[in-house]
Each structure stands twice: as structure tokens, then as C-alpha cells.
Design a protein around this motif. Sequence first.
Motif, PDB file in Angstrom:
ATOM      1  N   LEU A 238      25.722  33.556  32.089  1.00  0.00           N
ATOM      2  CA  LEU A 238      25.671  32.224  31.499  1.00  0.00           C
ATOM      3  C   LEU A 238      24.278  32.055  30.903  1.00  0.00           C
ATOM      4  CD1 LEU A 238      26.989  29.438  31.028  1.00  0.00           C
ATOM      5  CD2 LEU A 238      26.058  28.750  33.262  1.00  0.00           C
ATOM      6  N   VAL A 239      24.222  31.845  29.591  1.00  0.00           N
ATOM      7  CA  VAL A 239      22.951  31.698  28.870  1.00  0.00           C
ATOM      8  C   VAL A 239      22.803  30.249  28.434  1.00  0.00           C
ATOM      9  CG1 VAL A 239      21.651  32.399  26.812  1.00  0.00           C
ATOM     10  CG2 VAL A 239      22.996  34.104  28.086  1.00  0.00           C
ATOM     11  N   GLU A 240      21.629  29.703  28.677  1.00  0.00           N
ATOM     12  CA  GLU A 240      21.315  28.347  28.249  1.00  0.00           C
ATOM     13  C   GLU A 240      20.277  28.407  27.141  1.00  0.00           C
ATOM     14  OE1 GLU A 240      19.774  24.075  30.117  1.00  0.00           O
ATOM     15  OE2 GLU A 240      19.453  25.910  31.261  1.00  0.00           O
ATOM     16  N   LEU A 241      20.507  27.646  26.087  1.00  0.00           N
ATOM     17  CA  LEU A 241      19.519  27.461  25.031  1.00  0.00           C
ATOM     18  C   LEU A 241      18.825  26.138  25.297  1.00  0.00           C
ATOM     19  CD1 LEU A 241      21.750  28.325  21.933  1.00  0.00           C
ATOM     20  CD2 LEU A 241      20.344  29.887  23.304  1.00  0.00           C
ATOM     21  N   CYS A 242      17.499  26.092  25.188  1.00  0.00           N
ATOM     22  CA  CYS A 242      16.722  24.889  25.476  1.00  0.00           C
ATOM     23  C   CYS A 242      15.754  24.601  24.338  1.00  0.00           C
ATOM     24  CB  CYS A 242      15.869  25.078  26.732  1.00  0.00           C
ATOM     25  SG  CYS A 242      16.768  25.401  28.228  1.00  0.00           S
ATOM     26  N   GLN A 243      15.749  23.364  23.889  1.00  0.00           N
ATOM     27  CA  GLN A 243      14.758  22.913  22.913  1.00  0.00           C
ATOM     28  C   GLN A 243      14.081  21.674  23.471  1.00  0.00           C
ATOM     29  OE1 GLN A 243      16.196  22.051  18.908  1.00  0.00           O
ATOM     30  NE2 GLN A 243      14.544  20.574  18.618  1.00  0.00           N
ATOM     31  N   THR A 244      12.765  21.656  23.493  1.00  0.00           N
ATOM     32  CA  THR A 244      12.042  20.483  23.956  1.00  0.00           C
ATOM     33  C   THR A 244      12.362  19.311  23.042  1.00  0.00           C
ATOM     34  OG1 THR A 244      10.298  21.846  24.884  1.00  0.00           O
ATOM     35  CG2 THR A 244       9.757  19.535  24.466  1.00  0.00           C
ATOM     36  N   ILE A 245      12.673  18.172  23.647  1.00  0.00           N
ATOM     37  CA  ILE A 245      13.028  16.984  22.877  1.00  0.00           C
ATOM     38  C   ILE A 245      11.771  16.368  22.283  1.00  0.00           C
ATOM     39  CG2 ILE A 245      13.963  14.641  22.993  1.00  0.00           C
ATOM     40  CD1 ILE A 245      15.818  15.626  25.233  1.00  0.00           C
TER      41      ILE A 245
ATOM     42  N   SER B 243      10.406  13.275  19.279  1.00  0.00           N
ATOM     43  CA  SER B 243      10.775  11.897  18.951  1.00  0.00           C
ATOM     44  C   SER B 243      11.941  11.823  17.973  1.00  0.00           C
ATOM     45  CB  SER B 243       9.571  11.149  18.390  1.00  0.00           C
ATOM     46  OG  SER B 243       9.082  11.818  17.242  1.00  0.00           O
ATOM     47  N   SER B 244      12.077  12.798  17.061  1.00  0.00           N
ATOM     48  CA  SER B 244      13.182  12.746  16.105  1.00  0.00           C
ATOM     49  C   SER B 244      14.525  13.005  16.763  1.00  0.00           C
ATOM     50  CB  SER B 244      12.959  13.757  14.970  1.00  0.00           C
ATOM     51  OG  SER B 244      12.968  15.081  15.480  1.00  0.00           O
ATOM     52  N   GLU B 245      14.545  13.842  17.804  1.00  0.00           N
ATOM     53  CA  GLU B 245      15.805  14.128  18.491  1.00  0.00           C
ATOM     54  C   GLU B 245      16.250  12.967  19.366  1.00  0.00           C
ATOM     55  OE1 GLU B 245      13.229  16.319  18.697  1.00  0.00           O
ATOM     56  OE2 GLU B 245      13.942  18.080  17.642  1.00  0.00           O
ATOM     57  N   ILE B 246      15.312  12.220  19.938  1.00  0.00           N
ATOM     58  CA  ILE B 246      15.672  11.139  20.843  1.00  0.00           C
ATOM     59  C   ILE B 246      16.480  10.060  20.140  1.00  0.00           C
ATOM     60  CG2 ILE B 246      14.707   9.256  22.242  1.00  0.00           C
ATOM     61  CD1 ILE B 246      12.419  11.169  22.963  1.00  0.00           C
ATOM     62  N   ALA B 247      16.228   9.858  18.863  1.00  0.00           N
ATOM     63  CA  ALA B 247      16.895   8.785  18.127  1.00  0.00           C
ATOM     64  C   ALA B 247      18.343   9.091  17.784  1.00  0.00           C
ATOM     65  CB  ALA B 247      16.122   8.484  16.847  1.00  0.00           C
TER      66      ALA B 247
ATOM     67  N   PRO C  55      24.439  20.000  20.989  1.00  0.00           N
ATOM     68  CA  PRO C  55      23.507  20.051  22.125  1.00  0.00           C
ATOM     69  C   PRO C  55      23.549  18.735  22.892  1.00  0.00           C
ATOM     70  CG  PRO C  55      22.311  19.939  20.035  1.00  0.00           C
ATOM     71  CD  PRO C  55      23.765  20.043  19.702  1.00  0.00           C
ATOM     72  N   LYS C  56      23.236  18.811  24.166  1.00  0.00           N
ATOM     73  CA  LYS C  56      23.210  17.593  24.974  1.00  0.00           C
ATOM     74  C   LYS C  56      21.898  17.528  25.732  1.00  0.00           C
ATOM     75  CE  LYS C  56      26.153  19.785  28.439  1.00  0.00           C
ATOM     76  NZ  LYS C  56      27.363  19.647  29.211  1.00  0.00           N
ATOM     77  N   ARG C  57      21.617  16.350  26.230  1.00  0.00           N
ATOM     78  CA  ARG C  57      20.380  16.155  26.983  1.00  0.00           C
ATOM     79  C   ARG C  57      20.509  16.850  28.328  1.00  0.00           C
ATOM     80  NH1 ARG C  57      16.365  12.369  26.337  1.00  0.00           N
ATOM     81  NH2 ARG C  57      17.643  11.229  24.848  1.00  0.00           N
ATOM     82  N   GLY C  58      19.516  17.678  28.638  1.00  0.00           N
ATOM     83  CA  GLY C  58      19.470  18.367  29.917  1.00  0.00           C
ATOM     84  C   GLY C  58      18.250  17.925  30.711  1.00  0.00           C
ATOM     85  N   ALA C  59      17.958  18.637  31.757  1.00  0.00           N
ATOM     86  CA  ALA C  59      16.805  18.328  32.594  1.00  0.00           C
ATOM     87  C   ALA C  59      15.517  18.763  31.901  1.00  0.00           C
ATOM     88  CB  ALA C  59      16.942  19.035  33.945  1.00  0.00           C
ATOM     89  N   ASP C  60      14.415  18.279  32.396  1.00  0.00           N
ATOM     90  CA  ASP C  60      13.070  18.696  31.985  1.00  0.00           C
ATOM     91  C   ASP C  60      12.791  18.429  30.509  1.00  0.00           C
ATOM     92  OD1 ASP C  60      10.574  19.619  32.811  1.00  0.00           O
ATOM     93  OD2 ASP C  60      11.023  21.687  32.293  1.00  0.00           O
ATOM     94  N   ASN C  61      13.328  17.307  29.980  1.00  0.00           N
ATOM     95  CA  ASN C  61      13.093  16.872  28.600  1.00  0.00           C
ATOM     96  C   ASN C  61      13.575  17.903  27.575  1.00  0.00           C
ATOM     97  OD1 ASN C  61      12.151  14.886  26.755  1.00  0.00           O
ATOM     98  ND2 ASN C  61      10.309  16.090  26.405  1.00  0.00           N
TER      99      ASN C  61
END
Length: 145
Positions: A126-133, A135-139, A105-111
Motif C-alpha cells: 500500500l503506497v501513500e502519496l503525500c503533499q504538504t497542504i 494555503s491554495s489547497e486549503i481553499a 486527494p483528501k486531507r490526511g494527518a500531519d497537514n
Amino acid sequence: MLTNLEHLGLAVHDLEAATALYTTLLGVAPYKQEHVASEAVDTVFFKVGGSKIELLAGTSADSAITKYLLKKPEGIHHVAFEVDDIRTEMARLRAEGFVLLNEEPKRGADNKLVCFVHPKSAAGVLVELCQTIGSSEIAEPELSS
């Protein structure tokens, strides 16, 4: 597991004109504008009830949105679904035979952390999977911009 429809992504040529059009059409102002340098795209987000609309405009000739608009008209570019655990969902989809456009996964828009499912394995969508970032993912090192 896909938890809900996160947003519809709309590819546009002129972000300013599209923002004005959708502000009038939806009767609300956008809640967020963002430049995603890694994707060479500018985005504008609207909330309508529990739904979101993302306008996307490429900022360079190499942008996926710019290339998309050379072949197709403005309009729906992708459908995004929220997931609780993007890596687990990516593994599940790979095991089911879906082709993913990202290994990680990569950083996308809207956190969000994002991953795309190739349209050839999703009936042309085209399907996008999104997970809200959180604090554990940011590191994690692979998320640096």
C-alpha cells in the motif's frame, strides 16, 4: 514526481502501548498526535533523523486500520512518499496503469493531502502519496473534513 520517503505507517492495536514502545525504542518522544475523523483513526508521529514513523490505530469497526488488523498482524501498513503536486502524480500513475484508491486527494494527518495506490497494482504494498497542504489547497471545497 516522488521526492522522498515521507514516512512508514505502522498499524497497531493499542496506540498508547505502541507509543510507549516506540518512544523507548527510538529514544525520542512523538512530535504529534492527531485524530483523523474521516478515516476513523488516531495517529502518533515520530521523527528520527530525516525519517518519520506514523503509528495508526483504528477508532471504530469501520476503520480501514481496524479491518486490516483483523487479517494481518501489527506492523508496516503502508509506505508514504512525498510529492510536489499530488494531482499531477495521480494522473501520471493512472496513465501508467496503477489503481488509485481515491479519485481526488483528501486531507490526511500531519497537514497533508493524500492518495493511496492499491496494493494489487504495487506488488502488494500500500503506497501513500503525500503533499504538504499550502494555503491554495486549503481553499478547495473537496478538502473539507
